[in-house]
Design a protein around this motif. Structure first.
Motif, PDB file in Angstrom:
ATOM      1  N   GLN A  78       0.995  -1.105   0.028  1.00  0.00           N
ATOM      2  CA  GLN A  78       0.004   0.126   0.104  1.00  0.00           C
ATOM      3  C   GLN A  78       0.790   1.232   0.213  1.00  0.00           C
ATOM      4  O   GLN A  78       2.092   1.038   0.234  1.00  0.00           O
ATOM      5  CB  GLN A  78      -0.855  -0.185   1.259  1.00  0.00           C
ATOM      6  CG  GLN A  78      -1.543  -1.230   1.450  1.00  0.00           C
ATOM      7  CD  GLN A  78      -2.797  -1.433   0.554  1.00  0.00           C
ATOM      8  OE1 GLN A  78      -3.381  -0.567  -0.131  1.00  0.00           O
ATOM      9  NE2 GLN A  78      -2.992  -2.647  -0.223  1.00  0.00           N
ATOM     10  N   CYS A  79       0.320   2.499  -0.461  1.00  0.00           N
ATOM     11  CA  CYS A  79       1.284   3.582  -0.381  1.00  0.00           C
ATOM     12  C   CYS A  79       1.807   3.784   1.073  1.00  0.00           C
ATOM     13  O   CYS A  79       2.992   4.272   0.925  1.00  0.00           O
ATOM     14  CB  CYS A  79       0.124   4.751  -0.542  1.00  0.00           C
ATOM     15  SG  CYS A  79      -0.129   4.749  -2.272  1.00  0.00           S
ATOM     16  N   LYS A  80       1.092   3.686   2.181  1.00  0.00           N
ATOM     17  CA  LYS A  80       1.858   3.705   3.306  1.00  0.00           C
ATOM     18  C   LYS A  80       3.024   2.878   3.575  1.00  0.00           C
ATOM     19  O   LYS A  80       4.018   3.233   4.351  1.00  0.00           O
ATOM     20  CB  LYS A  80       0.908   4.060   4.444  1.00  0.00           C
ATOM     21  CG  LYS A  80       0.058   2.495   4.747  1.00  0.00           C
ATOM     22  CD  LYS A  80      -0.887   2.826   6.271  1.00  0.00           C
ATOM     23  CE  LYS A  80      -1.518   1.651   6.654  1.00  0.00           C
ATOM     24  NZ  LYS A  80      -1.059   0.374   6.308  1.00  0.00           N
ATOM     25  N   GLU A 100       7.461  -2.254  -8.317  1.00  0.00           N
ATOM     26  CA  GLU A 100       6.151  -2.172  -8.827  1.00  0.00           C
ATOM     27  C   GLU A 100       5.145  -1.188  -8.265  1.00  0.00           C
ATOM     28  O   GLU A 100       4.344  -0.585  -9.418  1.00  0.00           O
ATOM     29  CB  GLU A 100       5.531  -3.576  -8.685  1.00  0.00           C
ATOM     30  CG  GLU A 100       5.944  -4.764  -9.508  1.00  0.00           C
ATOM     31  CD  GLU A 100       5.400  -5.987  -9.116  1.00  0.00           C
ATOM     32  OE1 GLU A 100       4.808  -6.369  -8.111  1.00  0.00           O
ATOM     33  OE2 GLU A 100       6.171  -7.129  -9.600  1.00  0.00           O
ATOM     34  N   HIS A 101       4.892  -1.031  -7.281  1.00  0.00           N
ATOM     35  CA  HIS A 101       4.087   0.151  -6.751  1.00  0.00           C
ATOM     36  C   HIS A 101       4.606   1.333  -7.217  1.00  0.00           C
ATOM     37  O   HIS A 101       3.871   2.127  -7.539  1.00  0.00           O
ATOM     38  CB  HIS A 101       4.195   0.083  -5.131  1.00  0.00           C
ATOM     39  CG  HIS A 101       3.071   0.988  -4.706  1.00  0.00           C
ATOM     40  ND1 HIS A 101       1.602   0.640  -4.175  1.00  0.00           N
ATOM     41  CD2 HIS A 101       3.102   2.478  -4.668  1.00  0.00           C
ATOM     42  CE1 HIS A 101       1.204   1.819  -3.992  1.00  0.00           C
ATOM     43  NE2 HIS A 101       1.913   2.811  -4.266  1.00  0.00           N
ATOM     44  N   ILE A 102       5.835   1.850  -7.216  1.00  0.00           N
ATOM     45  CA  ILE A 102       6.145   3.124  -7.472  1.00  0.00           C
ATOM     46  C   ILE A 102       6.064   3.394  -8.982  1.00  0.00           C
ATOM     47  O   ILE A 102       6.009   4.514  -9.452  1.00  0.00           O
ATOM     48  CB  ILE A 102       7.714   3.337  -7.119  1.00  0.00           C
ATOM     49  CG1 ILE A 102       7.840   4.647  -6.409  1.00  0.00           C
ATOM     50  CG2 ILE A 102       8.807   3.148  -7.717  1.00  0.00           C
ATOM     51  CD1 ILE A 102       8.895   4.694  -5.485  1.00  0.00           C
ATOM     52  N   GLN A 140       3.611   2.302 -10.825  1.00  0.00           N
ATOM     53  CA  GLN A 140       2.221   2.575 -11.235  1.00  0.00           C
ATOM     54  C   GLN A 140       1.795   3.492 -10.252  1.00  0.00           C
ATOM     55  O   GLN A 140       0.442   4.158 -10.530  1.00  0.00           O
ATOM     56  CB  GLN A 140       1.567   1.156 -10.585  1.00  0.00           C
ATOM     57  CG  GLN A 140       2.053   0.192 -11.803  1.00  0.00           C
ATOM     58  CD  GLN A 140       1.520  -1.177 -11.472  1.00  0.00           C
ATOM     59  OE1 GLN A 140       0.710  -1.439 -10.702  1.00  0.00           O
ATOM     60  NE2 GLN A 140       1.866  -2.305 -12.068  1.00  0.00           N
ATOM     61  N   CYS A 141       2.075   3.831  -9.334  1.00  0.00           N
ATOM     62  CA  CYS A 141       1.511   4.989  -8.310  1.00  0.00           C
ATOM     63  C   CYS A 141       2.263   6.185  -8.514  1.00  0.00           C
ATOM     64  O   CYS A 141       3.408   6.490  -7.987  1.00  0.00           O
ATOM     65  CB  CYS A 141       1.450   4.745  -6.900  1.00  0.00           C
ATOM     66  SG  CYS A 141       0.825   5.756  -6.074  1.00  0.00           S
ATOM     67  N   GLU A 142       1.592   7.464  -9.146  1.00  0.00           N
ATOM     68  CA  GLU A 142       2.103   8.647  -9.405  1.00  0.00           C
ATOM     69  C   GLU A 142       2.512   9.447  -8.092  1.00  0.00           C
ATOM     70  O   GLU A 142       3.647   9.950  -7.912  1.00  0.00           O
ATOM     71  CB  GLU A 142       1.427   9.495 -10.338  1.00  0.00           C
ATOM     72  CG  GLU A 142       2.026  10.518 -11.038  1.00  0.00           C
ATOM     73  CD  GLU A 142       1.286  11.215 -12.161  1.00  0.00           C
ATOM     74  OE1 GLU A 142       1.155  12.336 -12.257  1.00  0.00           O
ATOM     75  OE2 GLU A 142       0.564  10.608 -12.836  1.00  0.00           O
ATOM     76  N   ASN A 143       1.757   9.293  -7.088  1.00  0.00           N
ATOM     77  CA  ASN A 143       1.850  10.071  -5.677  1.00  0.00           C
ATOM     78  C   ASN A 143       3.146   9.389  -5.202  1.00  0.00           C
ATOM     79  O   ASN A 143       4.120  10.236  -4.639  1.00  0.00           O
ATOM     80  CB  ASN A 143       0.846   9.743  -4.886  1.00  0.00           C
ATOM     81  CG  ASN A 143      -0.379  10.528  -5.326  1.00  0.00           C
ATOM     82  OD1 ASN A 143      -0.339  11.571  -5.716  1.00  0.00           O
ATOM     83  ND2 ASN A 143      -1.458  10.296  -4.629  1.00  0.00           N
ATOM     84  N   CYS A 144       3.383   8.146  -4.998  1.00  0.00           N
ATOM     85  CA  CYS A 144       4.414   7.396  -4.454  1.00  0.00           C
ATOM     86  C   CYS A 144       5.859   7.857  -5.256  1.00  0.00           C
ATOM     87  O   CYS A 144       6.723   8.158  -4.687  1.00  0.00           O
ATOM     88  CB  CYS A 144       4.239   5.993  -4.080  1.00  0.00           C
ATOM     89  SG  CYS A 144       3.325   5.633  -2.912  1.00  0.00           S
ATOM     90  N   TYR A 145       5.713   7.870  -6.673  1.00  0.00           N
ATOM     91  CA  TYR A 145       6.726   8.221  -7.479  1.00  0.00           C
ATOM     92  C   TYR A 145       7.244   9.563  -7.059  1.00  0.00           C
ATOM     93  O   TYR A 145       8.295   9.853  -6.762  1.00  0.00           O
ATOM     94  CB  TYR A 145       6.475   8.279  -8.815  1.00  0.00           C
ATOM     95  CG  TYR A 145       7.895   8.361  -9.650  1.00  0.00           C
ATOM     96  CD1 TYR A 145       8.550   7.328  -9.879  1.00  0.00           C
ATOM     97  CD2 TYR A 145       7.977   9.907 -10.231  1.00  0.00           C
ATOM     98  CE1 TYR A 145       9.757   7.908 -10.643  1.00  0.00           C
ATOM     99  CE2 TYR A 145       9.089  10.016 -10.936  1.00  0.00           C
ATOM    100  CZ  TYR A 145      10.083   9.196 -11.101  1.00  0.00           C
ATOM    101  OH  TYR A 145      11.011   9.255 -11.929  1.00  0.00           O
TER     102      TYR A 145
HETATM  103 ZN   LIG Z   1       1.282   4.684  -3.932  1.00  0.00          ZN
END
Ligand SMILES: [Zn+2]
Length: 104
Positions: free
Chosen positions: A4-6, A30-32, A34-39
């Protein structure tokens, strides 16, 4: 394993310090990707942390670059190599087993 993001946020520092194990690293990447916020957050963290370290150290290290994208690329490269190595090990194991069968 899905992050998850957190979870990803908690891994920024271990990632930068290259302390994640293979599974964590894979899920993190994989998450980063696909997830612009986390990137964006990762990019910010990376720049901040590496910038601070750059200032703390003497700046004589010519190789020192602050490039968050490069660290992601290198990690992805590592994941790829890890997969290939594992594939080779399995092939080797099969070859050894086949050899044993022939001997017996
Ligand atoms: Zn995220």
């Amino acid at each position: 394993m899905h992050m998850q993001c957190k979870d990803v946020e908690n891994k920024f520092i271990p990632f930068i310090d290259e302390e994640l194990d293979y599974k964590e690293l894979k899920a993190f990447l994989e998450h980063i990707r696909q997830c612009e916020n986390c990137y964006e957050e990762y990019d910010f963290y990376y720049t901040m942390i590496m910038g601070m370290r750059y200032l703390e150290n003497d700046n004589s290290k010519a190789e020192f670059t602050i490039d968050s994208e490069r660290q992601l690329d290198e990690a992805e490269h590592y994941i790829l190599q890890y997969k290939i190595l594992r594939g080779e090990k399995i092939l080797l194991l099969i070859a050894i087993c086949a050899g044993l069968v022939l001997l017996l």
